[in-house]
Design an enzyme around this catalytic site. Structure first.
Site, short mmCIF file in Angstrom:
data_model
loop_
_atom_site.label_atom_id
_atom_site.label_comp_id
_atom_site.label_asym_id
_atom_site.label_seq_id
_atom_site.Cartn_x
_atom_site.Cartn_y
_atom_site.Cartn_z
N HIS A 20 -7.53 -7.09 -6.40
CA HIS A 20 -8.32 -6.45 -5.33
C HIS A 20 -9.59 -7.26 -5.10
O HIS A 20 -10.16 -7.81 -6.02
CB HIS A 20 -8.70 -5.01 -5.74
N ASP A 31 -1.79 0.23 -3.83
CA ASP A 31 -0.43 0.06 -3.29
C ASP A 31 0.65 0.00 -4.35
O ASP A 31 1.84 -0.01 -4.02
CB ASP A 31 -0.39 -1.22 -2.44
C1 SDX Z 1 -5.49 -3.06 -0.10
O1 SDX Z 1 -10.20 -4.15 0.62
C2 SDX Z 1 -9.70 -3.01 0.39
O2 SDX Z 1 -10.38 -2.05 0.08
C3 SDX Z 1 -8.20 -2.92 0.62
C4 SDX Z 1 -7.54 -1.63 0.16
C5 SDX Z 1 -7.98 -0.46 1.00
O3 SDX Z 1 -7.91 0.67 0.52
O4 SDX Z 1 -8.28 -0.70 2.21
O5 SDX Z 1 -7.86 -1.36 -1.20
C6 SDX Z 1 -6.01 -1.73 0.30
O6 SDX Z 1 -5.37 -3.92 0.73
C7 SDX Z 1 -5.20 -3.33 -1.56
C8 SDX Z 1 -4.69 -4.77 -1.83
C9 SDX Z 1 -3.19 -4.83 -1.48
N1 SDX Z 1 -2.70 -6.23 -1.56
C10 SDX Z 1 -1.89 -6.64 -2.54
O7 SDX Z 1 -1.52 -5.95 -3.49
C11 SDX Z 1 -1.40 -8.09 -2.37
C12 SDX Z 1 -1.50 -8.82 -3.73
N2 SDX Z 1 -2.92 -9.00 -4.06
C13 SDX Z 1 -3.50 -10.31 -3.73
O8 SDX Z 1 -3.05 -10.83 -2.50
C14 SDX Z 1 -5.03 -10.28 -3.92
O9 SDX Z 1 -5.28 -9.74 -5.15
C15 SDX Z 1 -5.92 -9.61 -2.90
C16 SDX Z 1 -5.66 -10.12 -1.53
C17 SDX Z 1 -5.75 -8.16 -2.94
C18 SDX Z 1 -7.37 -9.93 -3.30
O10 SDX Z 1 -7.49 -11.28 -3.21
P1 SDX Z 1 -8.85 -12.02 -3.62
O11 SDX Z 1 -9.90 -11.12 -4.12
O12 SDX Z 1 -9.19 -12.90 -2.49
O13 SDX Z 1 -8.39 -12.77 -4.88
P2 SDX Z 1 -8.31 -14.32 -4.93
O14 SDX Z 1 -7.36 -14.75 -3.88
O15 SDX Z 1 -9.71 -14.86 -4.93
O16 SDX Z 1 -7.63 -14.54 -6.37
C19 SDX Z 1 -8.43 -14.69 -7.53
C20 SDX Z 1 -7.46 -15.21 -8.59
C21 SDX Z 1 -6.63 -16.40 -8.09
O17 SDX Z 1 -6.26 -17.19 -9.21
P3 SDX Z 1 -7.13 -18.58 -9.46
O18 SDX Z 1 -7.05 -19.36 -8.17
O19 SDX Z 1 -8.53 -18.13 -9.81
O20 SDX Z 1 -6.39 -19.23 -10.62
O21 SDX Z 1 -6.51 -14.18 -8.91
C22 SDX Z 1 -5.20 -14.62 -8.55
C23 SDX Z 1 -5.37 -15.74 -7.57
O22 SDX Z 1 -4.25 -16.62 -7.60
N3 SDX Z 1 -4.53 -13.46 -7.98
C24 SDX Z 1 -3.30 -13.09 -8.29
C25 SDX Z 1 -3.08 -11.90 -7.58
N4 SDX Z 1 -4.16 -11.60 -6.86
C26 SDX Z 1 -5.07 -12.58 -7.10
N5 SDX Z 1 -2.37 -13.64 -9.09
C27 SDX Z 1 -1.18 -12.98 -9.19
N6 SDX Z 1 -0.88 -11.82 -8.54
C28 SDX Z 1 -1.81 -11.26 -7.72
N7 SDX Z 1 -1.54 -10.15 -7.09
#
Ligand code: SDX
Length: 437
Positions: free
Chosen positions: A309, A366
Protein backbone atom coordinates in the site's frame (compact mmCIF):
# COMPACT_ATOMS: atom_id res chain seq x y z
CA UNK A 1 8.03 30.07 17.81
CA UNK A 2 6.16 28.23 14.98
CA UNK A 3 8.31 25.67 13.17
CA UNK A 4 9.60 26.49 9.70
CA UNK A 5 11.37 24.58 6.92
CA UNK A 6 14.33 25.88 4.91
CA UNK A 7 15.33 25.09 1.34
CA UNK A 8 18.83 26.18 0.36
CA UNK A 9 19.26 26.14 -3.44
CA UNK A 10 20.95 28.31 -6.08
CA UNK A 11 23.04 29.94 -3.39
CA UNK A 12 19.97 31.27 -1.61
CA UNK A 13 17.97 30.19 1.45
CA UNK A 14 14.19 30.03 1.40
CA UNK A 15 12.19 29.60 4.56
CA UNK A 16 8.58 28.42 4.69
CA UNK A 17 6.01 27.77 7.43
CA UNK A 18 5.33 24.21 8.62
CA UNK A 19 1.63 23.22 8.58
CA UNK A 20 0.51 20.93 11.42
CA UNK A 21 -2.58 18.70 11.18
CA UNK A 22 -4.95 17.55 13.96
CA UNK A 23 -2.85 14.44 14.56
CA UNK A 24 0.44 16.38 14.35
CA UNK A 25 1.16 15.41 10.72
CA UNK A 26 3.50 18.04 9.31
CA UNK A 27 4.03 19.66 5.90
CA UNK A 28 6.27 22.42 4.62
CA UNK A 29 4.03 24.93 2.88
CA UNK A 30 5.92 25.46 -0.40
CA UNK A 31 3.11 27.25 -2.25
CA UNK A 32 5.35 30.33 -2.70
CA UNK A 33 8.55 28.44 -3.56
CA UNK A 34 8.31 28.56 -7.39
CA UNK A 35 7.48 32.26 -7.36
CA UNK A 36 10.37 32.98 -4.95
CA UNK A 37 13.01 30.75 -6.53
CA UNK A 38 11.97 29.67 -10.04
CA UNK A 39 12.36 26.07 -8.89
CA UNK A 40 9.52 23.55 -8.57
CA UNK A 41 9.50 20.51 -6.28
CA UNK A 42 9.37 17.14 -8.09
CA UNK A 43 7.41 14.26 -6.56
CA UNK A 44 6.24 11.77 -9.20
CA UNK A 45 3.08 10.02 -7.95
CA UNK A 46 2.64 12.69 -5.27
CA UNK A 47 3.67 10.19 -2.56
CA UNK A 48 5.22 12.98 -0.48
CA UNK A 49 2.98 15.87 -1.49
CA UNK A 50 -0.15 17.17 0.24
CA UNK A 51 -2.75 18.28 -2.33
CA UNK A 52 -5.27 19.68 0.13
CA UNK A 53 -6.36 20.05 3.73
CA UNK A 54 -9.22 17.70 4.55
CA UNK A 55 -11.33 16.98 7.63
CA UNK A 56 -12.93 13.76 6.40
CA UNK A 57 -10.60 10.76 6.91
CA UNK A 58 -7.40 10.31 8.88
CA UNK A 59 -4.91 7.54 8.10
CA UNK A 60 -1.71 6.78 9.98
CA UNK A 61 0.08 4.36 7.66
CA UNK A 62 2.82 3.50 10.13
CA UNK A 63 0.38 2.56 12.89
CA UNK A 64 -2.37 1.11 10.66
CA UNK A 65 -4.93 3.67 11.85
CA UNK A 66 -8.04 4.63 9.82
CA UNK A 67 -10.74 7.01 11.14
CA UNK A 68 -13.80 8.52 9.47
CA UNK A 69 -14.35 12.00 10.97
CA UNK A 70 -12.35 10.92 14.04
CA UNK A 71 -14.19 7.62 14.65
CA UNK A 72 -11.95 4.49 14.44
CA UNK A 73 -12.92 2.15 11.59
CA UNK A 74 -13.00 -0.75 14.07
CA UNK A 75 -15.74 0.93 16.15
CA UNK A 76 -17.80 1.89 13.11
CA UNK A 77 -17.47 -1.65 11.74
CA UNK A 78 -18.73 -3.02 15.04
CA UNK A 79 -21.52 -0.55 15.85
CA UNK A 80 -22.51 1.33 12.70
CA UNK A 81 -23.70 0.47 9.18
CA UNK A 82 -23.06 1.76 5.67
CA UNK A 83 -25.82 4.39 5.52
CA UNK A 84 -25.10 5.82 8.98
CA UNK A 85 -21.36 5.96 8.20
CA UNK A 86 -22.13 7.53 4.82
CA UNK A 87 -24.02 10.31 6.65
CA UNK A 88 -21.08 10.74 9.05
CA UNK A 89 -18.54 10.97 6.21
CA UNK A 90 -20.64 13.42 4.19
CA UNK A 91 -21.93 15.70 6.97
CA UNK A 92 -19.19 15.31 9.58
CA UNK A 93 -21.26 14.09 12.54
CA UNK A 94 -23.12 10.90 13.48
CA UNK A 95 -26.80 11.55 12.64
CA UNK A 96 -29.59 11.90 15.18
CA UNK A 97 -32.53 9.52 14.73
CA UNK A 98 -34.45 12.19 12.83
CA UNK A 99 -31.50 13.06 10.58
CA UNK A 100 -30.89 9.38 9.81
CA UNK A 101 -34.60 8.76 9.13
CA UNK A 102 -34.70 11.71 6.70
CA UNK A 103 -31.46 10.58 5.01
CA UNK A 104 -32.75 7.00 4.66
CA UNK A 105 -36.07 8.31 3.36
CA UNK A 106 -34.35 10.36 0.65
CA UNK A 107 -32.27 7.32 -0.34
CA UNK A 108 -35.27 4.97 -0.36
CA UNK A 109 -37.26 7.48 -2.40
CA UNK A 110 -34.55 7.96 -5.02
CA UNK A 111 -33.78 4.38 -6.03
CA UNK A 112 -35.57 4.33 -9.41
CA UNK A 113 -34.13 5.77 -12.60
CA UNK A 114 -35.83 7.56 -15.49
CA UNK A 115 -37.43 5.14 -17.96
CA UNK A 116 -35.33 6.52 -20.84
CA UNK A 117 -32.15 5.42 -19.04
CA UNK A 118 -33.28 1.81 -19.39
CA UNK A 119 -32.73 2.05 -23.15
CA UNK A 120 -29.17 3.31 -22.65
CA UNK A 121 -28.17 -0.14 -21.42
CA UNK A 122 -29.09 -1.52 -24.85
CA UNK A 123 -26.36 0.61 -26.45
CA UNK A 124 -23.57 -1.29 -24.68
CA UNK A 125 -22.21 -4.51 -26.21
CA UNK A 126 -22.77 -7.60 -24.00
CA UNK A 127 -19.00 -7.65 -23.39
CA UNK A 128 -18.99 -4.08 -21.97
CA UNK A 129 -17.21 -3.96 -18.60
CA UNK A 130 -19.53 -2.92 -15.74
CA UNK A 131 -17.11 -0.15 -14.73
CA UNK A 132 -17.34 1.40 -18.20
CA UNK A 133 -21.13 1.19 -17.98
CA UNK A 134 -21.22 2.62 -14.45
CA UNK A 135 -19.05 5.61 -15.28
CA UNK A 136 -21.09 6.40 -18.41
CA UNK A 137 -24.41 6.03 -16.59
CA UNK A 138 -23.37 8.13 -13.58
CA UNK A 139 -22.32 10.97 -15.87
CA UNK A 140 -25.55 10.59 -17.87
CA UNK A 141 -27.54 10.70 -14.64
CA UNK A 142 -26.53 14.33 -14.25
CA UNK A 143 -28.35 15.12 -17.52
CA UNK A 144 -31.66 14.29 -15.78
CA UNK A 145 -30.94 16.81 -13.03
CA UNK A 146 -29.55 19.86 -14.87
CA UNK A 147 -30.42 22.11 -11.94
CA UNK A 148 -27.93 20.23 -9.72
CA UNK A 149 -25.38 19.35 -12.41
CA UNK A 150 -25.10 22.90 -13.72
CA UNK A 151 -21.38 23.45 -13.13
CA UNK A 152 -22.41 26.62 -11.34
CA UNK A 153 -20.83 25.81 -7.97
CA UNK A 154 -23.23 27.87 -5.85
CA UNK A 155 -26.24 26.33 -7.57
CA UNK A 156 -24.86 22.78 -7.42
CA UNK A 157 -24.12 23.21 -3.71
CA UNK A 158 -27.66 24.45 -3.05
CA UNK A 159 -28.94 21.11 -4.38
CA UNK A 160 -26.19 19.08 -2.68
CA UNK A 161 -28.34 17.11 -0.19
CA UNK A 162 -30.54 15.85 -3.01
CA UNK A 163 -27.74 15.09 -5.50
CA UNK A 164 -25.86 13.23 -2.75
CA UNK A 165 -28.81 10.94 -1.96
CA UNK A 166 -29.65 10.52 -5.64
CA UNK A 167 -26.13 9.25 -6.30
CA UNK A 168 -25.97 7.07 -3.17
CA UNK A 169 -29.29 5.48 -4.05
CA UNK A 170 -29.06 5.20 -7.82
CA UNK A 171 -25.47 3.91 -7.99
CA UNK A 172 -26.99 0.66 -6.63
CA UNK A 173 -29.74 0.58 -9.24
CA UNK A 174 -27.36 1.32 -12.12
CA UNK A 175 -24.88 -1.31 -10.88
CA UNK A 176 -27.57 -3.99 -10.62
CA UNK A 177 -28.98 -3.04 -14.04
CA UNK A 178 -25.53 -3.28 -15.65
CA UNK A 179 -25.33 -6.85 -14.29
CA UNK A 180 -28.85 -7.77 -15.45
CA UNK A 181 -28.35 -6.23 -18.92
CA UNK A 182 -25.10 -8.07 -19.55
CA UNK A 183 -26.66 -11.38 -18.53
CA UNK A 184 -29.78 -10.80 -20.62
CA UNK A 185 -31.98 -10.80 -17.54
CA UNK A 186 -35.04 -8.55 -17.07
CA UNK A 187 -34.45 -5.49 -14.87
CA UNK A 188 -35.78 -5.56 -11.31
CA UNK A 189 -37.35 -2.37 -9.98
CA UNK A 190 -36.19 -1.29 -6.51
CA UNK A 191 -38.54 -2.21 -3.67
CA UNK A 192 -39.42 0.88 -1.57
CA UNK A 193 -39.51 -0.93 1.77
CA UNK A 194 -36.20 -2.79 1.45
CA UNK A 195 -33.09 -1.38 3.22
CA UNK A 196 -30.04 -0.37 1.19
CA UNK A 197 -28.15 -3.65 0.75
CA UNK A 198 -31.21 -5.91 0.63
CA UNK A 199 -32.68 -3.71 -2.12
CA UNK A 200 -29.47 -3.96 -4.13
CA UNK A 201 -29.34 -7.74 -3.79
CA UNK A 202 -33.01 -7.92 -4.78
CA UNK A 203 -32.30 -5.84 -7.92
CA UNK A 204 -29.32 -8.08 -8.70
CA UNK A 205 -30.76 -11.54 -8.14
CA UNK A 206 -34.58 -11.59 -8.10
CA UNK A 207 -35.91 -13.68 -11.00
CA UNK A 208 -39.42 -13.59 -12.49
CA UNK A 209 -40.16 -16.89 -10.77
CA UNK A 210 -38.45 -16.26 -7.44
CA UNK A 211 -37.82 -13.25 -5.23
CA UNK A 212 -34.30 -12.94 -3.83
CA UNK A 213 -34.51 -12.40 -0.08
CA UNK A 214 -31.08 -11.64 1.38
CA UNK A 215 -30.16 -13.61 4.49
CA UNK A 216 -29.29 -11.43 7.50
CA UNK A 217 -25.66 -12.60 7.45
CA UNK A 218 -25.30 -11.74 3.75
CA UNK A 219 -26.86 -8.29 4.26
CA UNK A 220 -24.53 -7.68 7.23
CA UNK A 221 -21.45 -8.77 5.25
CA UNK A 222 -22.31 -6.48 2.33
CA UNK A 223 -23.02 -3.59 4.70
CA UNK A 224 -19.62 -4.08 6.29
CA UNK A 225 -17.89 -4.37 2.91
CA UNK A 226 -19.41 -1.05 1.76
CA UNK A 227 -18.69 0.70 5.09
CA UNK A 228 -15.02 -0.31 4.99
CA UNK A 229 -14.65 1.12 1.47
CA UNK A 230 -16.49 4.38 2.17
CA UNK A 231 -13.50 6.75 2.15
CA UNK A 232 -9.72 6.61 2.25
CA UNK A 233 -8.42 10.20 1.99
CA UNK A 234 -6.46 11.27 -1.13
CA UNK A 235 -6.04 7.94 -3.00
CA UNK A 236 -5.87 7.74 -6.80
CA UNK A 237 -9.62 7.87 -7.48
CA UNK A 238 -10.54 10.36 -4.75
CA UNK A 239 -7.80 12.72 -5.91
CA UNK A 240 -9.30 12.35 -9.40
CA UNK A 241 -12.72 13.37 -8.07
CA UNK A 242 -11.14 16.43 -6.45
CA UNK A 243 -9.10 17.20 -9.58
CA UNK A 244 -12.27 17.20 -11.72
CA UNK A 245 -14.21 19.15 -9.06
CA UNK A 246 -11.40 21.74 -8.85
CA UNK A 247 -12.31 22.93 -12.34
CA UNK A 248 -15.89 23.58 -11.22
CA UNK A 249 -17.40 20.37 -12.65
CA UNK A 250 -20.56 19.03 -11.02
CA UNK A 251 -20.80 16.11 -8.61
CA UNK A 252 -22.09 13.61 -11.21
CA UNK A 253 -19.21 14.26 -13.62
CA UNK A 254 -16.68 14.17 -10.78
CA UNK A 255 -17.75 10.77 -9.40
CA UNK A 256 -17.95 9.37 -12.95
CA UNK A 257 -14.26 10.30 -13.32
CA UNK A 258 -13.56 8.66 -9.96
CA UNK A 259 -15.04 5.39 -11.28
CA UNK A 260 -12.59 5.43 -14.19
CA UNK A 261 -9.61 6.07 -11.90
CA UNK A 262 -10.69 3.29 -9.52
CA UNK A 263 -10.86 0.69 -12.32
CA UNK A 264 -7.11 -0.01 -12.66
CA UNK A 265 -5.63 -3.24 -11.18
CA UNK A 266 -3.16 -1.25 -9.03
CA UNK A 267 -6.12 0.42 -7.32
CA UNK A 268 -9.76 -0.68 -7.10
CA UNK A 269 -9.32 -3.36 -9.74
CA UNK A 270 -7.04 -5.26 -7.36
CA UNK A 271 -9.93 -7.09 -5.67
CA UNK A 272 -10.67 -8.95 -8.91
CA UNK A 273 -6.96 -9.53 -9.55
CA UNK A 274 -6.61 -11.06 -6.07
CA UNK A 275 -9.38 -13.60 -6.66
CA UNK A 276 -7.99 -14.49 -10.11
CA UNK A 277 -4.54 -14.93 -8.53
CA UNK A 278 -5.93 -17.15 -5.74
CA UNK A 279 -7.92 -19.16 -8.29
CA UNK A 280 -4.77 -19.74 -10.36
CA UNK A 281 -2.88 -20.89 -7.27
CA UNK A 282 -5.75 -23.26 -6.48
CA UNK A 283 -6.07 -24.56 -10.06
CA UNK A 284 -2.31 -25.17 -10.28
CA UNK A 285 -2.39 -27.08 -7.01
CA UNK A 286 0.25 -24.67 -5.76
CA UNK A 287 0.41 -23.59 -2.11
CA UNK A 288 1.39 -20.08 -3.13
CA UNK A 289 5.13 -20.70 -2.89
CA UNK A 290 5.68 -20.19 -6.63
CA UNK A 291 3.71 -16.94 -6.61
CA UNK A 292 5.61 -15.63 -3.60
CA UNK A 293 8.92 -16.52 -5.28
CA UNK A 294 7.81 -14.73 -8.44
CA UNK A 295 6.66 -11.68 -6.44
CA UNK A 296 10.08 -11.49 -4.74
CA UNK A 297 11.67 -11.00 -8.16
CA UNK A 298 10.53 -7.35 -8.05
CA UNK A 299 8.91 -7.79 -11.49
CA UNK A 300 5.91 -5.43 -11.41
CA UNK A 301 3.89 -7.89 -13.44
CA UNK A 302 4.36 -10.62 -10.81
CA UNK A 303 3.40 -8.67 -7.73
CA UNK A 304 1.07 -10.32 -5.19
CA UNK A 305 -2.24 -8.57 -5.68
CA UNK A 306 -3.85 -7.48 -2.43
CA UNK A 307 -0.46 -6.80 -0.88
CA UNK A 308 1.31 -3.52 -0.26
CA UNK A 309 0.00 0.00 0.00
CA UNK A 310 1.22 3.51 -0.79
CA UNK A 311 0.34 4.69 2.74
CA UNK A 312 0.05 1.68 5.07
CA UNK A 313 3.46 0.44 6.17
CA UNK A 314 1.58 -1.73 8.62
CA UNK A 315 -1.42 -4.02 8.34
CA UNK A 316 -4.36 -2.29 6.57
CA UNK A 317 -6.93 -2.20 9.40
CA UNK A 318 -9.69 -2.93 6.88
CA UNK A 319 -8.03 -6.18 5.80
CA UNK A 320 -8.15 -7.53 9.36
CA UNK A 321 -11.88 -6.82 9.63
CA UNK A 322 -12.58 -8.21 6.15
CA UNK A 323 -10.71 -11.44 6.91
CA UNK A 324 -12.89 -12.03 9.99
CA UNK A 325 -16.01 -11.07 8.00
CA UNK A 326 -15.10 -13.52 5.20
CA UNK A 327 -14.76 -16.34 7.72
CA UNK A 328 -18.02 -15.33 9.45
CA UNK A 329 -20.17 -15.09 6.32
CA UNK A 330 -18.90 -18.42 4.97
CA UNK A 331 -19.47 -20.22 8.26
CA UNK A 332 -22.94 -18.64 8.67
CA UNK A 333 -23.80 -19.97 5.21
CA UNK A 334 -22.34 -23.35 6.15
CA UNK A 335 -19.86 -23.06 3.29
CA UNK A 336 -16.10 -23.01 2.85
CA UNK A 337 -14.01 -21.43 0.10
CA UNK A 338 -10.61 -22.92 -0.80
CA UNK A 339 -9.52 -19.45 -1.89
CA UNK A 340 -9.88 -18.21 1.69
CA UNK A 341 -7.62 -21.00 2.91
CA UNK A 342 -5.05 -20.13 0.22
CA UNK A 343 -5.28 -16.41 1.10
CA UNK A 344 -4.67 -17.09 4.79
CA UNK A 345 -1.73 -19.34 3.93
CA UNK A 346 -0.24 -16.61 1.69
CA UNK A 347 -0.63 -14.12 4.52
CA UNK A 348 0.96 -16.46 7.05
CA UNK A 349 4.01 -17.11 4.82
CA UNK A 350 4.56 -13.49 3.72
CA UNK A 351 4.34 -12.17 7.28
CA UNK A 352 7.49 -14.21 7.97
CA UNK A 353 9.23 -13.57 4.63
CA UNK A 354 12.20 -11.17 4.63
CA UNK A 355 11.29 -9.62 1.26
CA UNK A 356 7.81 -8.61 2.47
CA UNK A 357 8.93 -7.66 5.98
CA UNK A 358 11.73 -5.44 4.66
CA UNK A 359 9.33 -3.61 2.32
CA UNK A 360 6.52 -3.51 4.89
CA UNK A 361 4.14 -5.29 2.52
CA UNK A 362 0.97 -6.45 4.27
CA UNK A 363 -2.47 -7.51 3.04
CA UNK A 364 -4.55 -4.50 2.01
CA UNK A 365 -8.29 -3.90 1.70
CA UNK A 366 -8.47 -5.89 -1.54
CA UNK A 367 -6.92 -9.09 -0.23
CA UNK A 368 -9.99 -10.58 1.46
CA UNK A 369 -12.79 -8.41 0.07
CA UNK A 370 -13.30 -10.56 -3.03
CA UNK A 371 -13.88 -13.65 -0.87
CA UNK A 372 -16.82 -11.94 0.82
CA UNK A 373 -18.28 -10.89 -2.53
CA UNK A 374 -17.93 -14.45 -3.85
CA UNK A 375 -19.73 -15.76 -0.75
CA UNK A 376 -22.55 -13.26 -1.39
CA UNK A 377 -22.77 -14.44 -5.01
CA UNK A 378 -21.46 -11.28 -6.69
CA UNK A 379 -19.63 -12.20 -9.94
CA UNK A 380 -15.98 -11.12 -9.99
CA UNK A 381 -16.39 -8.65 -12.87
CA UNK A 382 -18.69 -6.70 -10.53
CA UNK A 383 -16.17 -6.55 -7.67
CA UNK A 384 -14.75 -3.13 -8.57
CA UNK A 385 -18.28 -1.82 -9.10
CA UNK A 386 -18.96 -2.84 -5.48
CA UNK A 387 -15.84 -0.93 -4.45
CA UNK A 388 -17.20 2.13 -6.30
CA UNK A 389 -20.58 1.77 -4.55
CA UNK A 390 -18.80 1.66 -1.20
CA UNK A 391 -16.58 4.67 -2.04
CA UNK A 392 -19.49 6.84 -3.21
CA UNK A 393 -20.00 8.59 0.19
CA UNK A 394 -16.29 9.47 0.29
CA UNK A 395 -16.28 10.88 -3.23
CA UNK A 396 -19.43 12.89 -2.44
CA UNK A 397 -17.93 14.28 0.78
CA UNK A 398 -14.61 15.12 -0.88
CA UNK A 399 -16.40 16.88 -3.78
CA UNK A 400 -18.41 18.95 -1.30
CA UNK A 401 -15.28 19.82 0.69
CA UNK A 402 -13.46 21.28 -2.31
CA UNK A 403 -16.58 22.77 -3.93
CA UNK A 404 -17.50 24.66 -0.77
CA UNK A 405 -13.99 25.98 -0.14
CA UNK A 406 -13.88 29.58 -1.45
CA UNK A 407 -10.05 29.40 -1.44
CA UNK A 408 -9.90 26.20 -3.53
CA UNK A 409 -7.92 26.51 -6.78
CA UNK A 410 -7.98 24.50 -9.99
CA UNK A 411 -5.51 21.60 -9.69
CA UNK A 412 -2.66 22.13 -12.15
CA UNK A 413 0.60 20.24 -11.36
CA UNK A 414 3.86 21.30 -13.06
CA UNK A 415 6.38 19.07 -14.90
CA UNK A 416 10.03 18.72 -15.84
CA UNK A 417 10.17 18.84 -19.67
CA UNK A 418 12.44 16.20 -21.21
CA UNK A 419 11.47 16.51 -24.91
CA UNK A 420 13.32 18.06 -27.89
CA UNK A 421 14.89 21.48 -27.63
CA UNK A 422 13.83 24.31 -29.99
CA UNK A 423 13.72 23.24 -33.70
CA UNK A 424 12.17 24.63 -36.96
CA UNK A 425 9.48 23.11 -39.14
CA UNK A 426 10.81 20.73 -41.89
CA UNK A 427 8.87 20.70 -45.22
CA UNK A 428 7.75 17.22 -46.35
CA UNK A 429 10.20 16.97 -49.29
CA UNK A 430 13.15 17.51 -46.94
CA UNK A 431 12.16 14.88 -44.44
CA UNK A 432 13.83 11.86 -45.99
CA UNK A 433 13.03 8.35 -44.75
CA UNK A 434 10.59 8.34 -41.82
CA UNK A 435 12.36 7.06 -38.72
CA UNK A 436 10.25 4.26 -37.25
CA UNK A 437 8.08 6.09 -34.70
C1 SDX B 1 -6.13 0.26 -3.04
O1 SDX B 1 -4.36 4.66 -1.89
C2 SDX B 1 -5.32 4.06 -1.34
O2 SDX B 1 -5.78 4.40 -0.27
C3 SDX B 1 -5.90 2.91 -2.16
C4 SDX B 1 -6.91 2.04 -1.44
C5 SDX B 1 -8.18 2.80 -1.16
O3 SDX B 1 -8.90 2.41 -0.24
O4 SDX B 1 -8.50 3.71 -1.97
O5 SDX B 1 -6.38 1.56 -0.21
C6 SDX B 1 -7.30 0.84 -2.32
O6 SDX B 1 -5.86 0.65 -4.14
C7 SDX B 1 -5.26 -0.76 -2.32
C8 SDX B 1 -4.07 -1.25 -3.19
C9 SDX B 1 -4.58 -2.32 -4.17
N1 SDX B 1 -3.50 -2.69 -5.13
C10 SDX B 1 -2.89 -3.88 -5.07
O7 SDX B 1 -3.10 -4.74 -4.21
C11 SDX B 1 -1.90 -4.12 -6.23
C12 SDX B 1 -0.60 -4.73 -5.65
N2 SDX B 1 0.08 -3.70 -4.85
C13 SDX B 1 1.16 -2.96 -5.52
O8 SDX B 1 0.87 -2.64 -6.87
C14 SDX B 1 1.63 -1.79 -4.65
O9 SDX B 1 1.85 -2.27 -3.39
C15 SDX B 1 0.80 -0.52 -4.55
C16 SDX B 1 0.48 0.03 -5.90
C17 SDX B 1 -0.43 -0.76 -3.80
C18 SDX B 1 1.64 0.49 -3.77
O10 SDX B 1 2.74 0.72 -4.52
P1 SDX B 1 3.92 1.69 -4.00
O11 SDX B 1 3.69 2.25 -2.66
O12 SDX B 1 4.19 2.63 -5.10
O13 SDX B 1 5.05 0.67 -3.77
P2 SDX B 1 6.33 0.66 -4.64
O14 SDX B 1 5.93 0.45 -6.05
O15 SDX B 1 7.15 1.86 -4.27
O16 SDX B 1 7.05 -0.68 -4.10
C19 SDX B 1 7.95 -0.63 -3.01
C20 SDX B 1 8.66 -1.98 -3.04
C21 SDX B 1 9.18 -2.34 -4.44
O17 SDX B 1 10.28 -3.21 -4.29
P3 SDX B 1 11.79 -2.54 -4.47
O18 SDX B 1 11.79 -1.87 -5.83
O19 SDX B 1 11.95 -1.58 -3.32
O20 SDX B 1 12.72 -3.74 -4.39
O21 SDX B 1 7.71 -3.01 -2.70
C22 SDX B 1 7.56 -3.89 -3.81
C23 SDX B 1 8.05 -3.15 -5.02
O22 SDX B 1 8.50 -4.06 -6.03
N3 SDX B 1 6.14 -4.21 -3.88
C24 SDX B 1 5.66 -5.43 -4.05
C25 SDX B 1 4.26 -5.30 -3.98
N4 SDX B 1 3.95 -4.02 -3.79
C26 SDX B 1 5.11 -3.34 -3.73
N5 SDX B 1 6.27 -6.62 -4.25
C27 SDX B 1 5.46 -7.71 -4.38
N6 SDX B 1 4.10 -7.67 -4.33
C28 SDX B 1 3.47 -6.48 -4.13
N7 SDX B 1 2.16 -6.43 -4.07
Amino acid sequence: MPETGKIIVGGREYEYPVMVGTEAEKAIDVRQFRKDSGYICFDEGFGNTGSCESAITFIDGEKGILRYRGYPIEELAQHSNFIESAYLIIYGELPTEQQLARFRGLILGNASIHQSMFHMFESFPPTAHPMAILSAMLNSLGCYYPEMASNNRQQDLEHFDRSATILLSKVRTLAAMSYRARHGRPFNHPRGQLPYCANFLHMMFTEPYSDFIARWEVDRALNLFLLLHADHEQNCSTSTVRMVASGGANLFASVAAGVCALWGPAHGGANVAVVKMLQRIHDEGDDGTRFIEAARSGDKGKRLYGFGHRVYRNYDPRAKILREAAMAVLSSLGRSDPLLDIAMKLEEVTLKDEYFIERKLYPNVDFYSGIILRAIGIPDDMFTVMFAMGRMPGWIAQWREIASDPKSKIHRPRQIYTGSGLRSYVPMEQRGEAASV
